[in-house]
Write a protein that holds these residues in place. Structure first.
Motif, PDB file in Angstrom:
ATOM      1  N   HIS A  47       0.838  -1.195   0.000  1.00 46.72           N
ATOM      2  CA  HIS A  47       0.000   0.000   0.000  1.00 46.72           C
ATOM      3  C   HIS A  47       0.876   1.250   0.000  1.00 46.72           C
ATOM      4  N   ASP A  51      -2.240   6.872   0.045  1.00 45.88           N
ATOM      5  CA  ASP A  51      -3.551   6.414  -0.405  1.00 45.88           C
ATOM      6  C   ASP A  51      -3.532   4.895  -0.485  1.00 45.88           C
ATOM      7  N   SER A  53      -5.656   2.972  -1.783  1.00 51.62           N
ATOM      8  CA  SER A  53      -6.153   2.439  -3.043  1.00 51.62           C
ATOM      9  C   SER A  53      -5.056   2.389  -4.107  1.00 51.62           C
ATOM     10  N   LEU A  54      -3.877   2.858  -3.760  1.00 51.59           N
ATOM     11  CA  LEU A  54      -2.724   2.822  -4.651  1.00 51.59           C
ATOM     12  C   LEU A  54      -1.761   1.742  -4.170  1.00 51.59           C
ATOM     13  N   ILE A  67      -3.587   1.593  -9.332  1.00 47.53           N
ATOM     14  CA  ILE A  67      -4.571   2.322  -8.539  1.00 47.53           C
ATOM     15  C   ILE A  67      -5.969   1.781  -8.828  1.00 47.53           C
ATOM     16  N   TYR A  69     -10.213   2.137  -8.370  1.00 44.65           N
ATOM     17  CA  TYR A  69     -11.410   2.913  -8.068  1.00 44.65           C
ATOM     18  C   TYR A  69     -12.614   2.011  -8.313  1.00 44.65           C
TER      19      TYR A  69
END
Length: 288
Positions: A47, A51, A53-54, A67, A69
């Motif tokens: 991680h 962030d 989510s990255l 990344i 979403y």
């Protein structure tokens, strides 16, 4: 799928019949992210601190970033072999659909050329102007009057403050490729609780500026000198309400702008030198 806690009278050989698909469940996003995250961590990804989510992976001279979403995934790397490898892994576990080179992601348009990559939000900007009724307005050369000092006003409140908040919120996202409106948006975002007609007029000025340059964005050339260049500055006590200063900085890798920020300082500076030192300290943290 596991049997919910507290549900008695069922053995391990029985199964639950779903009444909703996974997308209809409240925990669907959590379960999806948990499964994807565990898979990527298993294959050496980690991680990003900024962030979660990255996901990033660095090995020798190879680097790859991925990344996420919701169920859209964008990845980039300096190794085509690593890109093909992680795509095979994802397809084996999730049956992904490869859309090829990135062209559009979360409102950001990506254009590839022989000179480099350009990012802009032209469609997002035009939609913003259309929704605000400013598509036919007269363009402005600057996003904000340099002599204007916005402050908390006790009269002239807007009848519909929600429209102002929506507008400023959309402008905040537009800063992703429009660093030229960062200062003006920072000023407007201070008055979300009780916006007045003066604040709304300043927001309209930003829209007029965007009318003249909806396709302006960022450009990242293929050839770039690997040196880091940064600029930092601050005003002094320009906020009429709190007398606090504003910090501003930007950083370039070669000729590519990669980081920028405009923010009001947390304490009052008693001199312009102190305000600039605080701005320099914030920029140094970003540099590190």
């Amino acid at each position: 799928m596991e049997i919910p806690h507290g549900l008695l009278g069922y053995t391990s050989s029985q199964s639950c019949k779903l009444k909703k698909s996974l997308y209809g469940l409240k925990q669907s996003d959590k379960k999806w992210y948990e499964k994807l995250s565990n898979l990527l961590l298993t294959y050496g990804y980690s991680h990003a601190h900024a962030d979660h989510s990255l996901f990033i992976k660095a090995h020798n001279f190879e680097f790859i970033a991925l990344i996420v979403y919701v169920d859209d995934i964008m990845l980039t790397s300096n190794s085509l072999a690593e890109i093909e490898r992680i795509k095979r892994i994802l397809h084996t576990n999730f049956h992904i659909k490869d859309l090829g080179k990135l062209k559009y992601f979360l409102g950001i348009e990506v254009a590839h050329s022989d000179k480099g990559i350009s990012l802009c939000q032209r469609k997002y900007c035009l939609d913003l102007l259309k929704d605000s009724g400013m598509l036919g307005c007269k363009p402005s050369s600057t996003p904000m009057d340099s002599s204007l000092r916005l402050h908390n006003d006790s009269f002239g409140f807007l009848d519909d403050p929600l429209s102002y908040r929506r507008l400023v919120g959309r402008l905040v996202y537009l800063i992703s490729t429009h660093p030229d409106i960062a200062f003006a948006t920072q000023q407007l975002s201070q008055f979300m609780s009780k916006p007045t007609k003066a604040h709304h007029a300043a927001a309209v000025r930003v829209l007029q500026y965007l009318k003249g340059c909806p396709d302006k964005g960022l450009f990242f050339p293929w050839t770039c000198f690997p040196h880091l260049l940064g600029f930092s500055d601050a005003d002094w006590a320009t906020c009429i309400d709190s007398r606090r200063s504003i910090t501003g900085y930007c950083f370039f890798i070669g000729n590519s702008l990669v980081s920028w920020k405009t923010k009001k300082q947390t304490t009052v500076s008693r001199s312009s030198s102190k305000a600039k030192y605080r701005a320099l300290a914030s920029a140094t943290c970003e540099l590190q």
